[in-house]
Design a protein around this motif. Structure first.
Motif, PDB file in Angstrom:
ATOM      1  N   ARG A   1      -5.211  -1.220  27.102  1.00  0.00           N
ATOM      2  CA  ARG A   1      -4.131  -2.062  26.959  1.00  0.00           C
ATOM      3  C   ARG A   1      -4.136  -3.181  26.086  1.00  0.00           C
ATOM      4  O   ARG A   1      -5.569  -3.650  26.043  1.00  0.00           O
ATOM      5  N   VAL A   2      -3.266  -3.760  25.460  1.00  0.00           N
ATOM      6  CA  VAL A   2      -3.549  -5.036  24.536  1.00  0.00           C
ATOM      7  C   VAL A   2      -3.281  -6.218  25.428  1.00  0.00           C
ATOM      8  O   VAL A   2      -2.519  -6.358  26.045  1.00  0.00           O
TER       9      VAL A   2
ATOM     10  N   GLY B   1     -12.700  -4.965  21.823  1.00  0.00           N
ATOM     11  CA  GLY B   1     -12.667  -4.688  22.934  1.00  0.00           C
ATOM     12  C   GLY B   1     -14.207  -3.925  23.307  1.00  0.00           C
ATOM     13  O   GLY B   1     -14.771  -3.426  22.489  1.00  0.00           O
TER      14      GLY B   1
ATOM     15  N   LYS C   1     -10.335   1.864  21.412  1.00  0.00           N
ATOM     16  CA  LYS C   1     -10.496   1.286  20.302  1.00  0.00           C
ATOM     17  C   LYS C   1     -10.452   2.691  19.080  1.00  0.00           C
ATOM     18  O   LYS C   1      -9.602   2.815  18.396  1.00  0.00           O
TER      19      LYS C   1
ATOM     20  N   VAL D   1       0.150   1.086  24.002  1.00  0.00           N
ATOM     21  CA  VAL D   1      -0.355  -0.020  23.147  1.00  0.00           C
ATOM     22  C   VAL D   1       0.795  -0.390  22.338  1.00  0.00           C
ATOM     23  O   VAL D   1       1.629   0.529  21.564  1.00  0.00           O
TER      24      VAL D   1
ATOM     25  N   THR E   1      -6.494  -8.349  17.836  1.00  0.00           N
ATOM     26  CA  THR E   1      -6.002  -7.881  19.036  1.00  0.00           C
ATOM     27  C   THR E   1      -7.045  -7.342  20.036  1.00  0.00           C
ATOM     28  O   THR E   1      -8.160  -6.650  19.236  1.00  0.00           O
TER      29      THR E   1
ATOM     30  N   VAL F   1      -9.695  -5.284  15.648  1.00  0.00           N
ATOM     31  CA  VAL F   1      -9.230  -4.798  16.848  1.00  0.00           C
ATOM     32  C   VAL F   1     -10.680  -4.938  17.832  1.00  0.00           C
ATOM     33  O   VAL F   1     -11.531  -4.156  17.644  1.00  0.00           O
TER      34      VAL F   1
ATOM     35  N   ILE G   1      -8.374  -5.246  23.197  1.00  0.00           N
ATOM     36  CA  ILE G   1      -7.902  -4.267  23.854  1.00  0.00           C
ATOM     37  C   ILE G   1      -8.752  -3.909  25.000  1.00  0.00           C
ATOM     38  O   ILE G   1     -10.029  -4.007  24.674  1.00  0.00           O
TER      39      ILE G   1
ATOM     40  N   LEU H   1      -5.313   5.312  26.030  1.00  0.00           N
ATOM     41  CA  LEU H   1      -4.497   4.374  25.634  1.00  0.00           C
ATOM     42  C   LEU H   1      -3.043   4.193  26.656  1.00  0.00           C
ATOM     43  O   LEU H   1      -2.627   5.174  27.216  1.00  0.00           O
TER      44      LEU H   1
END
Length: 339
Positions: free
Chosen positions: A221-222, A46, A52, A32, A215, A44, A217, A29
């Motif tokens: 990063r978002v 990704g 995640k 975030v 969202t 979420v 990711i 992370l």
């Protein structure tokens, strides 16, 4: 504690700011930020290695972040972990029920651990077994359940305490379509009862079915977020699909669009199998201009539709190359307990 007793945080059930978690040189992370509104589902998305699962583990107090802050249901993840654990539920990527206990005993045990009375724990266990179509298997050891049955039991276990916030970390991985639909129905039922859900998934259909907002990711990063249609609109706009009354007109219609020189419209492509022409557009004005032009040139139109990019296309466009990392940290690191 009932949901009405739980402190709120300005309309957001989950608030995350600058969350950082490293595993050696790997940034699981990397700063975030995200919010989950009360009573909604945040999807979420990704690729593997995006962070995640690490995010879920931090928010459920299983691991501590290296930096940043997070509040869930009004409680601080770092300073109020005991209070927080009483109002959250977690279903991980793999069923974590005790395989030696029966389905009923698994749910009864969790109810008692959540301080339900014996009577209430039995009632809640029976209720959840019925809701998840497990009543007939209630007395069988969970180790004898099929994979789908264990998954449903695991989800039932996470709902035993009627959590205010539920984390679902890829909850339908490996499930058949029927069982997946049953899980979706239960998630929707829980949200209607007032719960908030943070859902991680790689199934685009699942995200569209359940999530109010998304969202994305990647590499900790978002990189994008918003309503499903908002994200679709950001990735290439819409496609105008026009069906002529006479399929033989398709080539002429494609040529007419190319020759018209309409502002911002590069041209059209022909889909002979479907009997359509497809024209990328970004505004209602362009839609109107195309339809008007075709009408002025004598074409008879049998149908008009606009199509947004699929969520798969959005996902690939936003994330680009998938990472080669896995989303799981080393086992010894993941066994770190929150203080």
């Amino acid at each position: 504690m009932t949901r009405n007793d739980i402190p709120t945080s300005g309309g957001n059930a989950v608030e995350v700011r600058g969350l950082v978690k490293h595993y050696g040189e790997t940034k699981a992370l990397d700063g975030v930020d995200l919010d989950v509104r009360e009573g909604t589902v945040l999807g979420v998305l990704g690729p593997n290695g995006a962070g995640k699962t690490t995010l879920v583990r931090v928010l459920s107090t299983l691991i501590r972040p290296d930096a940043g802050s997070a509040r869930v249901a009004g409680y601080d993840v770092l300073s109020q972990p005991r209070q927080l654990r009483r109002v959250i539920g977690l279903t991980g990527q793999y069923a974590s029920v005790d395989e030696k206990l029966s389905g009923f005993d698994n749910l009864y045990m969790i109810g008692r651990l959540l301080d339900l009375s014996r009577k209430d724990a039995r009632r809640r266990a029976d209720e959840l077994l019925e809701r998840f179509s497990l009543t007939e298997a209630a007395k069988r050891p969970a180790g004898q359940y099929s994979g789908g049955m264990r998954r449903r039991l695991d989800l039932a276990a996470s709902m035993t305490g009627r959590p205010s916030v539920l984390y679902l970390d890829e909850p339908t991985t490996g499930l058949d379509p029927r069982t997946r639909n049953e899980v979706w129905a239960e998630v929707q039922h829980l949200v209607r009862e007032g719960a908030t859900v943070l859902l991680t998934t790689q199934y685009m259909e699942e995200a569209e079915q359940l999530a109010s907002e998304l969202t994305v990711i990647d590499r900790g990063r978002v990189i994008a977020g918003g309503l499903v249609d908002e994200l679709k609109a950001k990735v290439g706009g819409r496609t105008l699909q026009i069906r002529p009354a006479d399929r033989a007109e398709l080539p002429r219609m494609v040529g007419a669009v190319a020759q018209a020189g309409l502002d911002g419209i590069a041209g059209a492509t022909m889909d002979e199998a479907e009997g359509l022409i497809n024209i990328p557009i970004v505004s209602d004005d362009q839609l109107t201009a195309v339809v008007t032009m075709l009408g002025d040139r004598g074409f008879t139109l049998a149908g008009i539709n606009t199509h947004l990019p699929s969520l798969d296309e959005v996902f690939l466009a936003i994330t680009g190359q998938k990472t080669s990392l896995t989303d799981d940290a080393p086992t010894d690191v993941l066994q770190e307990a929150a203080a």
